[in-house]
Design an enzyme around this catalytic site. Sequence first.
Site, PDB file in Angstrom:
ATOM      1  N   ARG A   2       0.897  -1.272  -0.026  1.00  7.98           N
ATOM      2  CA  ARG A   2       0.163   0.054  -0.075  1.00  7.98           C
ATOM      3  C   ARG A   2       0.707   1.312   0.055  1.00  7.98           C
ATOM      4  O   ARG A   2       0.377   2.298  -0.746  1.00  7.98           O
ATOM      5  CB  ARG A   2      -0.911  -0.016   1.121  1.00  7.98           C
ATOM      6  CG  ARG A   2      -2.380  -0.427   0.892  1.00  7.98           C
ATOM      7  CD  ARG A   2      -2.378  -1.993   1.037  1.00  7.98           C
ATOM      8  NE  ARG A   2      -3.851  -2.498   0.975  1.00  7.98           N
ATOM      9  CZ  ARG A   2      -4.360  -3.093   2.043  1.00  7.98           C
ATOM     10  NH1 ARG A   2      -3.799  -3.233   2.826  1.00  7.98           N
ATOM     11  NH2 ARG A   2      -5.565  -3.772   1.796  1.00  7.98           N
ATOM     12  N   ASP A   4       3.892   7.422  -5.106  1.00 11.63           N
ATOM     13  CA  ASP A   4       2.819   6.923  -4.747  1.00 11.63           C
ATOM     14  C   ASP A   4       2.168   7.807  -3.619  1.00 11.63           C
ATOM     15  O   ASP A   4       2.535   8.298  -2.647  1.00 11.63           O
ATOM     16  CB  ASP A   4       3.303   5.930  -3.607  1.00 11.63           C
ATOM     17  CG  ASP A   4       2.268   4.935  -3.380  1.00 11.63           C
ATOM     18  OD1 ASP A   4       1.608   4.293  -4.215  1.00 11.63           O
ATOM     19  OD2 ASP A   4       1.850   4.446  -1.944  1.00 11.63           O
ATOM     20  N   ASP A  20      -8.180   1.753 -10.492  1.00 10.22           N
ATOM     21  CA  ASP A  20      -6.953   1.208 -10.857  1.00 10.22           C
ATOM     22  C   ASP A  20      -6.348   1.139  -9.600  1.00 10.22           C
ATOM     23  O   ASP A  20      -5.878   2.011  -8.774  1.00 10.22           O
ATOM     24  CB  ASP A  20      -6.334   2.259 -11.873  1.00 10.22           C
ATOM     25  CG  ASP A  20      -4.821   1.550 -12.442  1.00 10.22           C
ATOM     26  OD1 ASP A  20      -4.646   0.696 -12.847  1.00 10.22           O
ATOM     27  OD2 ASP A  20      -3.947   2.238 -11.913  1.00 10.22           O
ATOM     28  N   GLU A  25      -9.796  -2.656  -8.873  1.00 12.09           N
ATOM     29  CA  GLU A  25      -8.954  -3.421  -9.397  1.00 12.09           C
ATOM     30  C   GLU A  25      -8.212  -4.149  -8.265  1.00 12.09           C
ATOM     31  O   GLU A  25      -7.086  -3.406  -7.777  1.00 12.09           O
ATOM     32  CB  GLU A  25      -8.261  -2.947 -10.591  1.00 12.09           C
ATOM     33  CG  GLU A  25      -7.599  -4.002 -11.103  1.00 12.09           C
ATOM     34  CD  GLU A  25      -5.885  -3.548 -11.436  1.00 12.09           C
ATOM     35  OE1 GLU A  25      -5.253  -4.341 -12.384  1.00 12.09           O
ATOM     36  OE2 GLU A  25      -5.516  -2.642 -10.724  1.00 12.09           O
TER      37      GLU A  25
HETATM   38  C1  LM2 Z   1      -2.716  -1.111 -13.268  1.00 12.66           C
HETATM   39  N1  LM2 Z   1      -3.433  -1.639 -12.184  1.00 12.66           N
HETATM   40  O1  LM2 Z   1      -3.375  -1.893 -11.065  1.00 12.66           O
HETATM   41  C2  LM2 Z   1      -2.918  -1.032 -14.484  1.00 12.66           C
HETATM   42  O2  LM2 Z   1      -3.856  -1.917 -14.941  1.00 12.66           O
HETATM   43  C3  LM2 Z   1      -1.598  -1.339 -15.194  1.00 12.66           C
HETATM   44  O3  LM2 Z   1      -1.982  -1.275 -16.607  1.00 12.66           O
HETATM   45  C4  LM2 Z   1      -0.649  -0.308 -14.716  1.00 12.66           C
HETATM   46  O4  LM2 Z   1       0.664  -0.749 -15.574  1.00 12.66           O
HETATM   47  C5  LM2 Z   1      -0.544   0.024 -13.448  1.00 12.66           C
HETATM   48  N2  LM2 Z   1      -1.436  -0.503 -12.642  1.00 12.66           N
HETATM   49  C6  LM2 Z   1      -0.118   1.307 -12.964  1.00 12.66           C
HETATM   50  O5  LM2 Z   1      -1.447   2.188 -13.262  1.00 12.66           O
HETATM   51  C7  LM2 Z   1       1.092  -0.170 -16.637  1.00 12.66           C
HETATM   52  C8  LM2 Z   1       1.945  -1.206 -17.310  1.00 12.66           C
HETATM   53  C9  LM2 Z   1       3.434  -0.861 -16.549  1.00 12.66           C
HETATM   54  C10 LM2 Z   1       3.595   0.601 -16.610  1.00 12.66           C
HETATM   55  C11 LM2 Z   1       2.675   1.356 -15.858  1.00 12.66           C
HETATM   56  C12 LM2 Z   1       2.995   2.927 -15.609  1.00 12.66           C
HETATM   57  O6  LM2 Z   1       1.538  -2.399 -16.832  1.00 12.66           O
HETATM   58  O7  LM2 Z   1       4.445  -1.758 -17.334  1.00 12.66           O
HETATM   59  O8  LM2 Z   1       4.980   0.864 -16.283  1.00 12.66           O
HETATM   60  O9  LM2 Z   1       1.412   1.099 -16.607  1.00 12.66           O
HETATM   61  O10 LM2 Z   1       3.036   3.268 -16.948  1.00 12.66           O
HETATM   62  C13 LM2 Z   1       6.080   1.496 -16.808  1.00 12.66           C
HETATM   63  C14 LM2 Z   1       7.135   0.926 -17.281  1.00 12.66           C
HETATM   64  C15 LM2 Z   1       7.948   0.406 -16.104  1.00 12.66           C
HETATM   65  C16 LM2 Z   1       8.510   1.726 -15.323  1.00 12.66           C
HETATM   66  C17 LM2 Z   1       7.052   2.441 -15.082  1.00 12.66           C
HETATM   67  C18 LM2 Z   1       7.444   3.662 -14.044  1.00 12.66           C
HETATM   68  O11 LM2 Z   1       6.838  -0.474 -18.072  1.00 12.66           O
HETATM   69  O12 LM2 Z   1       9.379  -0.218 -16.491  1.00 12.66           O
HETATM   70  O13 LM2 Z   1       9.057   1.162 -14.099  1.00 12.66           O
HETATM   71  O14 LM2 Z   1       6.192   2.751 -16.068  1.00 12.66           O
HETATM   72  O15 LM2 Z   1       7.887   4.750 -15.176  1.00 12.66           O
HETATM   73  C19 LM2 Z   1      10.368   1.660 -13.476  1.00 12.66           C
HETATM   74 CA    CA Z   2      -0.186   3.212  -2.653  1.00  4.88          CA
END
Ligand code: LM2
Ligand code: CA
Length: 500
Positions: free
Chosen positions: A170, A179, A209, A246
């Site tokens: 959390r 966060d 989310d 979610e």
């Molecule tokens: C969710 N549910 O709890 C969403 O359904 C999911 O799609 C989101 O992740 C996540 N939570 C955050 O809202 C996606 C994706 C991640 C991505 C994040 C943020 O699955 O891979 O992370 O969105 O854009 C990306 C990069 C990751 C990096 C992060 C922070 O893939 O490598 O971490 O951004 O910059 C250093």
């Molecule tokens: Ca949190």
Amino acid sequence: MLRFVVLLAGLALTLAFKNPHYSGDRTTMVHLFEWKWDDIADECERFLGPNGFGGIQISPPNENLIIRAHNRPWWERYQPMSYRLITRSGNEQQFTNMVRRCNNVGVRIYVDAIINHMTGTWSENVGTAGSTATFGQWSYPAVPYGWNDFNWPNCVIQGSDYANNAERVRNCELSGLKDLNQGTEHVRTMIVNYMNHLIDLGVAGFRIDAAKHMWPGDLRIIYERLRNLNTNHGFPAGARPYIYQEVIDLGGEAVTKHEYTPLAAVTEFKFGMELSRAFQRGNQLRWLVNWGPQWGLMDSEDSLTFIDNHDNQRGHGAGGNILTHRQPKEYKAAIAFMLAHPYGEPQLMSSYSFTDTEAGPPMNSNQDIISPSINSDGTCGNGWVCEHRWRQIFQMVQFRNVAGNTGLNDWWDNGSNQIAFCRGGQAFIAFNNDLWDLSQTLQTCLPAGQYCDIISGSRSGNGCTGKVVTVGNDGRAHISVGANEYDMMLAIHVGTQSRI
Ligand code: LM2
Ligand code: CA
């Protein structure tokens, strides 16, 4: 008497955020992943409204960080810069217009609300509305948020935390995303203002989310401060928004879905996982006779159900081997079971095609989203899959609407992978996932007459382009679904799309 009143008040509270407030007899929503608002408005009027869809989950409408370093991946929309309603899907005026046009044809809008976090740390720092942030100072002046609005000391959630450390799940960062501390008054106010603004514009509810990553006590306070739905958009007075949180809970974690069901509905990830397994022959269909809480699923009224979502269809999030549009025969069958069975509040996925799991939606050289085109057979082009326009899927939406509140009756199975059941006297479905043909006389529970199978075809004029089923005075009919047919099910109902 007092005890009775207290009991009723308690019941009203637990059910408050669990009603989707669909219009009329509608029952099903679709996630139009990465669609533009103008296209959604068109889709409401030309397809979703006329075909009985209840609602749409839209991609996050608030400003996100532009991530050119990854060629505008879909996941940039999960990195909020502010709560201004400007994204690649459209601006606030287009958003407002979409909600109005969709509500006018009986289709509700549900917003994917990203309230757990802001962005990660990147060298790019401009949002889709032009806002900037200073990541090293946790400063988002367009909200505004600053240092004091986040959880400290900052830490990043480790894989091992999920098993036994609810506090870190959390209060630490989800993949490095800054966060927010929903325990502070200022953060609550900013989030509530954002959500109330959307309610004023006519939305019917929210996907929360990353709910697992926020404290239920904080979420409860936020939900209670939300306004009632806007009566100028056709909602009854006193209607609370529909909220589905979610929480990925496939068992064995410190945080469980049951911590969130007292507040509002919750996404049931086990649902799609188990049905994906069964329809890929990893489990016999006959066991689905007990489908529901006996499988470890939440109570029906708590449960937002789906086969795949935008994460697990591309291997993000948790849970493997989920059926998607890439395995159409099994996928359509799992979807048909979801829509035919009374359990849960179903959501369909509508995708764009991809090979790269990071790739954003179809876009032009300016990186603007390209609209779906509509082919003469009703399917989509320009890179959009539009599962919701597949005949077997949208005709099952109608099946669910016709089945209404009826229960499940007259279950039949052959002891392995052939099953059939009725919904009251309204609708009947049979599945054949065995390697041999299904050819049986079965009870359909329908009035005597001729019905057009909505899976192999559809009504056209007074005829039928698919199988015709003749139901006798005893409700029985000969049903056949060959093992090598294009689809593995047959469905008929008393509505106009099926009754001849
Ligand atoms: C969710 N549910 O709890 C969403 O359904 C999911 O799609 C989101 O992740 C996540 N939570 C955050 O809202 C996606 C994706 C991640 C991505 C994040 C943020 O699955 O891979 O992370 O969105 O854009 C990306 C990069 C990751 C990096 C992060 C922070 O893939 O490598 O971490 O951004 O910059 C250093
Ligand atoms: Ca949190």
